[in-house]
Every structure is written in C-alpha cells, then in structure tokens.
Design a protein around this motif. Structure first.
Motif, mmCIF file in Angstrom:
data_model
loop_
_atom_site.group_PDB
_atom_site.id
_atom_site.type_symbol
_atom_site.label_atom_id
_atom_site.label_comp_id
_atom_site.label_asym_id
_atom_site.label_seq_id
_atom_site.Cartn_x
_atom_site.Cartn_y
_atom_site.Cartn_z
ATOM 1 N N VAL A 1 4.237 3.615 -14.651
ATOM 2 C CA VAL A 1 3.951 4.587 -13.394
ATOM 3 C C VAL A 1 4.416 4.145 -12.116
ATOM 4 N N VAL B 1 -2.707 -3.984 -11.150
ATOM 5 C CA VAL B 1 -3.211 -3.365 -12.307
ATOM 6 C C VAL B 1 -2.542 -2.087 -12.834
ATOM 7 N N LEU B 2 -1.466 -1.837 -11.887
ATOM 8 C CA LEU B 2 -0.891 -0.589 -12.363
ATOM 9 C C LEU B 2 -0.193 -0.838 -13.564
ATOM 10 N N SER B 3 0.264 0.530 -14.166
ATOM 11 C CA SER B 3 1.141 0.540 -15.494
ATOM 12 C C SER B 3 2.616 0.201 -14.782
ATOM 13 N N PRO B 4 3.387 -0.438 -15.384
ATOM 14 C CA PRO B 4 4.837 -0.614 -14.836
ATOM 15 C C PRO B 4 5.562 0.799 -14.947
ATOM 16 N N VAL C 1 -7.137 2.516 -13.568
ATOM 17 C CA VAL C 1 -7.115 1.137 -13.464
ATOM 18 C C VAL C 1 -7.322 0.442 -11.978
ATOM 19 N N VAL C 2 -6.941 1.514 -11.027
ATOM 20 C CA VAL C 2 -7.321 0.868 -9.833
ATOM 21 C C VAL C 2 -8.917 0.634 -9.539
ATOM 22 N N VAL D 1 -5.868 -5.568 -1.406
ATOM 23 C CA VAL D 1 -4.785 -4.935 -1.351
ATOM 24 C C VAL D 1 -3.665 -5.461 -2.473
ATOM 25 N N VAL E 1 0.796 -1.244 0.028
ATOM 26 C CA VAL E 1 -0.102 0.114 -0.041
ATOM 27 C C VAL E 1 0.695 1.332 0.111
ATOM 28 N N ILE F 1 1.934 3.675 -2.837
ATOM 29 C CA ILE F 1 0.749 4.109 -3.633
ATOM 30 C C ILE F 1 0.083 5.161 -2.884
ATOM 31 N N TRP G 1 8.136 -6.093 -6.126
ATOM 32 C CA TRP G 1 7.050 -5.425 -5.412
ATOM 33 C C TRP G 1 5.783 -5.493 -6.080
ATOM 34 N N ASN H 1 -2.117 0.556 -19.772
ATOM 35 C CA ASN H 1 -0.904 0.371 -19.314
ATOM 36 C C ASN H 1 0.142 0.303 -20.163
ATOM 37 N N SER I 1 0.630 10.844 -11.526
ATOM 38 C CA SER I 1 0.753 9.446 -11.126
ATOM 39 C C SER I 1 -0.554 9.049 -10.760
ATOM 40 N N GLY J 1 -9.846 -2.483 -11.496
ATOM 41 C CA GLY J 1 -9.183 -3.688 -11.017
ATOM 42 C C GLY J 1 -10.029 -4.119 -9.726
ATOM 43 N N ILE J 2 -10.593 -2.935 -9.130
ATOM 44 C CA ILE J 2 -11.395 -3.488 -7.885
ATOM 45 C C ILE J 2 -12.877 -3.751 -8.298
ATOM 46 N N LEU K 1 -7.837 -2.258 -19.414
ATOM 47 C CA LEU K 1 -6.640 -2.049 -18.472
ATOM 48 C C LEU K 1 -5.309 -2.204 -19.150
ATOM 49 N N ILE L 1 -4.396 -6.372 -5.324
ATOM 50 C CA ILE L 1 -4.775 -6.216 -6.789
ATOM 51 C C ILE L 1 -4.114 -4.796 -6.978
ATOM 52 N N LEU L 2 -4.027 -4.012 -6.093
ATOM 53 C CA LEU L 2 -3.290 -2.568 -6.499
ATOM 54 C C LEU L 2 -2.132 -2.631 -7.290
ATOM 55 N N GLN M 1 -12.557 -7.529 -9.244
ATOM 56 C CA GLN M 1 -11.632 -8.121 -7.969
ATOM 57 C C GLN M 1 -11.948 -9.625 -8.285
ATOM 58 N N ILE N 1 7.113 5.990 -9.749
ATOM 59 C CA ILE N 1 6.949 6.196 -8.259
ATOM 60 C C ILE N 1 8.088 5.858 -7.530
ATOM 61 N N ALA O 1 -3.023 8.687 -13.384
ATOM 62 C CA ALA O 1 -2.922 7.721 -14.393
ATOM 63 C C ALA O 1 -3.124 6.308 -13.750
ATOM 64 N N MET O 2 -3.170 6.479 -12.311
ATOM 65 C CA MET O 2 -3.683 5.030 -11.407
ATOM 66 C C MET O 2 -5.157 4.727 -11.297
ATOM 67 N N ILE P 1 -10.170 -11.456 -10.981
ATOM 68 C CA ILE P 1 -8.723 -10.916 -11.484
ATOM 69 C C ILE P 1 -7.627 -12.080 -11.533
#
Lengths: 279, 304
Positions: free
Chosen positions: B133, B128-131, A253-254, B122, A23, A26, B181, A208, A246, A257-258, A204, B124-125, A261, B137, A249-250, A264
């Motif tokens: 991004v 699903v993100l773009s590598p 997709v977040v 958690v 977490v 992010i 990660w 990405n 950022s 994704g949820i 998605l 999932i987070l 779920q 980060i 951009a996230m 997935i």
C-alpha cells in the motif's frame, strides 16, 4: 539567550518537518479518497474542497467492488491468527518454562527459520500447491503464512511467559493440579495481555503480506493488497477510487497499531534481543 | 536457563518427574515444530533440489536434472551481478539513512519537554502499513509526474517535472526514499526507547565536568546506545535484503533492471519468465548472501 532561542526554533522546525513527512502521504491519500474525479485531478492540487463519499460507495458497492477482497483479507488474517496462536502458545510455554534436552537448539531453530528469504519458500510451495490444486485457496495461503507468523509469535510469547514468577506453577503442582490444568488455569490467564498483543501483530503481519499473496491468489482468493492493482493500469488510473481502496486497506492496521501502541517496540524487535543479548 | 524451575527431587521420583516434563514439552512443541518443518525446512530442501534442475514452466518438455549448471550460469550472468549490486546499494543506503535519521530525531525528541507523545503515535503509522500500500501511495499520489505532490513541489522549486520512476537513477533514489520513509520510524522508536532507559546520573556527572554536548554524545550516548544501534542495523539489513512489495508495486524492478534487487530478480525469473530451476538457484544465492552478511554483522556485534 538568543542563540538558545534560535536553536529551539530550529529543533522545532526539523522535528515538525519529520512529523509532516510521515503524516502527509497518508493524510493526502485520505483527502484524495474524499474527492470527486475533477477535484482529484485539479492542478494545483486542492487542499480544500467539498468532500464526497462517492469513491467509497463506488469501490464498495459499485460494479468492481472490492468487498470480496476485503473479506479475503479478513479470512486469511483471522485464519492465520487462530492457527498460529493454537500452535504458538503451547510451544512458547514449553520453550520458556519447561526443562528438556535440546531446548537451546529448538529455540535457535525457530529463530533461524526466519533467515530463509520468502522468495525461497514460495518457489517450492508454488509447485507443490499447484500439484495438489491449492493455488487460489485459503488453506494454501494460510499454510504458507505459518512460515513467518509462527516463529514471530513463538518468540514474542516466550518473552511474556518468562515474566511470570515460577512460584505460581509450584503452588499449583503442590495442590495436586496436573501440568495441563496448570497451564490452562494458572499460566494462560497470567499472559492474557501478551497473548492479545501477539494476536494483534500476527493479524497485522498477515494482513500486510504481499509476495505470497501475489503468487498464490486468483479469482477466488485475492486479498485487498493485491486487488488494489485493478485501479491502476497503463491506460488510466482511477485516482479517487485507488485512494479509497488504499485507505480501506490501511484502516484495520492503523487501528490495531494505535491499540498496541505501548507494545509496538517489543513487537517490532522480537527475536533480535534473543540473538545473544539476554542469555 | 538462569531461572530454571525448582530443583527436582532426587532419586526415582525425580527421574519420573523429569521424564514427564520432557514428554509434556514434546507434546506442546510438536504441532508448531511440525508446521515449521513443513513450511520452512522442507521448502528449503525442495528449493535446493529444484535449483539443480532445468525447470521451465513455459517449455516443460526440456526439463531435467542439470546438476550445478544453473549455478554456473548464475556466476556468468551479468543480470545476477547487477541485481546483487543493486541489493547492496539499496540495503546499505536505506539502513544508513534509517539509522542516521532515526537517531537524530530520537535525540531531538528526547530533549523535548512536551509533545513526545505526538511523535510516538505518528511514528507508528508508517511501520504498521503494508509495504504494498505504501508503494502504491508513493507511486501515484506522491511521485506521479505532474500529479504527485513531490513532482508538484519539484516544479514549484524550479526543478521542472521529473520522471521519478522512469529514469534509472531517480527510480533508485525513489525506492530508497520510500523504504526510508516507511522504516525510519522503526529506528526512531527503538532508539528513543533505549535513550529513555539510559541512566541519568552519568549525564549529570558529565555536565558537572563541563563536557560539551558533542562530547556527551560521543563519549556517553553513542557507546551506551551501541547495542541498540547494532540491533537495528541487523534487523533492517535482513528486511532490506528481502524487500519486495514496495519495489514491486512502485517500479516492478524497472526501468529495465535499474531497481531490480536480487530478491526481485529471483521472483521475476521464477514467476514472470517461468524459469523455476534458475529462479531457485537465484533464491539459494540470496540465502547465501543473507547468511554471509548476517555473519559479518553478528561478528561486529560481538566485537567491542
């Protein structure tokens, strides 16, 4: 009893550490995107501060707005999704339900296309698209995105088509319905859920993608993942703004994704199960 | 197919129906297969073609057919061999870490009576993100000297500020950690799902036989989980071999060529140094490596 309790605490600590590790990067970006320039550079890092929406206002409506880039990302992703689904749904139906010669080979071919490294696709396509003036265009990017979205969508959809009982089609045929009509009226409604999940994943993956986008984008078409680089340079990094970009951009997709779920794992392992397991 | 449609009627009617079915299938498959041929098979042939040319966008006057010259250059190219080594180190270490950590966590979470839902959300987070991004980060908010949290923790732990992305070894460690990660949750989710589907009664019997936790893991869980683990290894290996965005955004392959995997070398050669012909040969080499490694992995999958 005590040993058991120690074990429990240790397990809890380890698992919480994992949660935190996933977490934190992010969450930290979200926090930084809500800071003023002085708060973001504060040392030691500030966990508590009075939040501001200034960075978002700047990156969305300021002089170097990334709004056009967000639009680019959406156009590319939605365009890819629509075209992919129009081609993948009929193909997946044929592979899952119909009998014809060469079916096994056709299925294998779809899987094998994924072996080709993306860099091996972009080199020839860069040359071709440059010749026909399609660099920095939506049609150029969307066309090449089909190379990864189609095999993925076909295999994911096949798994949903296979779950419908055959009696449904037979009943329709006995009633005199044509094949096309049966597919539209009887089969498609049955796999609505699977089609929705596939749409989510295709979108998605398109959102990405980076390698094709970085080679083919220019001043007209530049998705947000590429435009992000405007905020880091050798001279200075615009920390809070970069964080805001950022997060923007996230966000899509977040959310997707949820929403997806429960599906997935299926979406992530599509094709792999086929490689020799089930049939 | 195990569940083929109802047996067709025999005789002429059957033949007509079967032919109609074939035609219908061909019509449904045609658009997707034309698109796949155009976007995958055709570029592959084109790529093999360009790999036999000298094609330099910076010096187009010297372009021409050179046969296998690019491949001869490649075999004598130290940077090719070092990028291949970096690829293998990157792939092996990220895959091993993902599977080991993912499996460990799946086993721990499986035993939890409450709170499993948190992990499922958690996890999932990151995936699903773009590598790109994710790379950005980490490069800034996590690893930037004196600003990033990792460096802050290192300073407070008495290790001092480190040049996480500027030192060759640390840069390699960093890109491996970033990939791990992002994708450990994948291994975790897949392995947790297959752990949940294992039959409960075997464990019951083992417990009655007073098998220790380690014995239960080694004798029951691991063999039953093997197909899922092998699948994760195969999928993650394929992805790691062609990883691009996260390394490109974080180090760009540097410092020097310390984190330049073969995929990135092919990209840099083609689009930074503009040697398309040689870049094509490198991409073909990557395809060959991918096929060889997946061949080995699939053979391992079949072997019991």
């Amino acid at each position: 009893m005590i040993a058991k309790r120690i074990r429990l605490v240790a397990v809890l600590a380890i698992t919480l550490l994992f949660l935190l590790a996933w977490v934190f990067p992010i969450l930290w970006s979200v926090l930084n995107s809500l800071k003023t320039d002085s708060d973001v550079l504060a040392y030691p890092p500030k966990l508590f501060f009075s939040p501001t929406l200034e960075p978002y206002r700047d990156v969305l409506f300021g002089s170097a707005s990334i709004l056009p880039n967000l639009v680019s990302s959406f156009v590319i992703s939605i365009g890819t999704t629509i075209i992919t689904m129009l081609m993948a749904v009929p193909a997946a139906y044929a592979l899952a339900r119909l009998r014809f010669r060469g079916k096994k080979f056709a299925g294998f071919y779809v899987l094998a296309t994924q072996m080709l490294p993306p860099v091996g696709i972009i080199i020839p396509y860069f040359l071709i698209l440059r010749n026909i003036g399609w660099i920095d265009t939506y049609q150029g990017i969307i066309l090449i995105y089909l190379s990864f979205s189609l095999p993925f969508a076909i295999w994911l959809l096949v798994s949903y088509f296979e779950d419908i009982p055959f009696e449904m089609e037979e009943a329709a045929y006995l009633d005199g319905a044509s094949r096309m009509k049966t597919l539209w009226r009887i089969i498609i409604p049955q796999v609505r859920g699977g089609i929705a999940v596939t749409i989510v994943f295709v979108f998605l993956n398109a959102w990405n993608e980076f390698l094709f986008a970085v080679v083919l984008s220019g001043n007209t078409v530049r998705p947000v993942t590429v435009a992000m680089f405007n905020f880091v340079s050798v001279e200075q990094t615009l920390w809070a703004k970069l964080a805001a970009v950022s997060v923007l951009a996230m966000l899509p997709v977040v959310i997707l994704g949820i929403v997806a779920q429960k599906n997935i794992v299926k979406g992530l392992t599509v094709g792999a199960v086929k490689g020799g397991g089930r049939r | 197919m195990p569940h083929a449609a109802a047996t067709p009627p025999a005789g002429d009617l059957g033949r007509v129906l079967a032919q109609r079915e074939r035609r219908f299938a061909a019509a449904l498959l045609a658009p997707a297969f034309v698109a796949l041929l155009a976007t995958t098979t055709f570029p592959l042939l084109f790529l093999i073609g360009t790999s036999t040319f000298r094609m330099d966008l910076a010096m187009p006057f010297a372009d021409g057919f050179v046969g296998l010259e690019n491949y001869r250059t490649l075999l004598a190219d130290d940077r090719f061999w070092s990028s291949l080594l970096v690829s293998l180190i990157y792939t092996a270490s990220t895959v091993v870490l993902q599977v080991a950590l993912g499996l460990a966590l799946a086993l721990l979470v499986m035993d939890m009576k409450r709170g499993q839902g948190w992990f499922r959300v958690v996890a999932i987070l990151p995936v699903v993100l773009s590598p790109a991004v994710v790379g950005m980060i980490w490069r800034t908010f996590m690893l930037a000297p004196e600003f990033g949290i990792v460096d802050y923790l290192a300073i407070n732990a008495g290790l001092g500020s480190q040049n996480w992305l500027g030192d060759p070894t640390l840069a390699m460690v960093s890109v491996v950690i970033i990939h791990t990660w992002q994708w450990t949750p994948f291994a975790f989710m897949v392995l947790l799902a297959s752990l949940a589907s294992l039959p409960e009664d075997i464990y019951e019997a083992a417990r009655l036989d007073r098998a220790s936790a380690w014995q239960r893991f080694k004798r029951i869980t691991l063999p039953l989980l093997r197909p899922a683990i092998v699948m994760v290894v195969i999928m993650r290996t394929m992805v790691a071999l062609t990883a691009f965005a996260a390394i490109f955004t974080v180090t760009g392959g540097g410092p020097g060529t310390a984190t330049e995997i073969l995929n990135l070398y092919a990209y840099r050669k083609s689009f930074t140094e503009l040697s398309i012909g040689y870049g094509s040969a490198l991409a073909v080499a990557l395809l060959v490596v991918t096929i060889l490694i997946s061949g080995v992995l699939f053979a391992m999958r079949r072997a019991k």
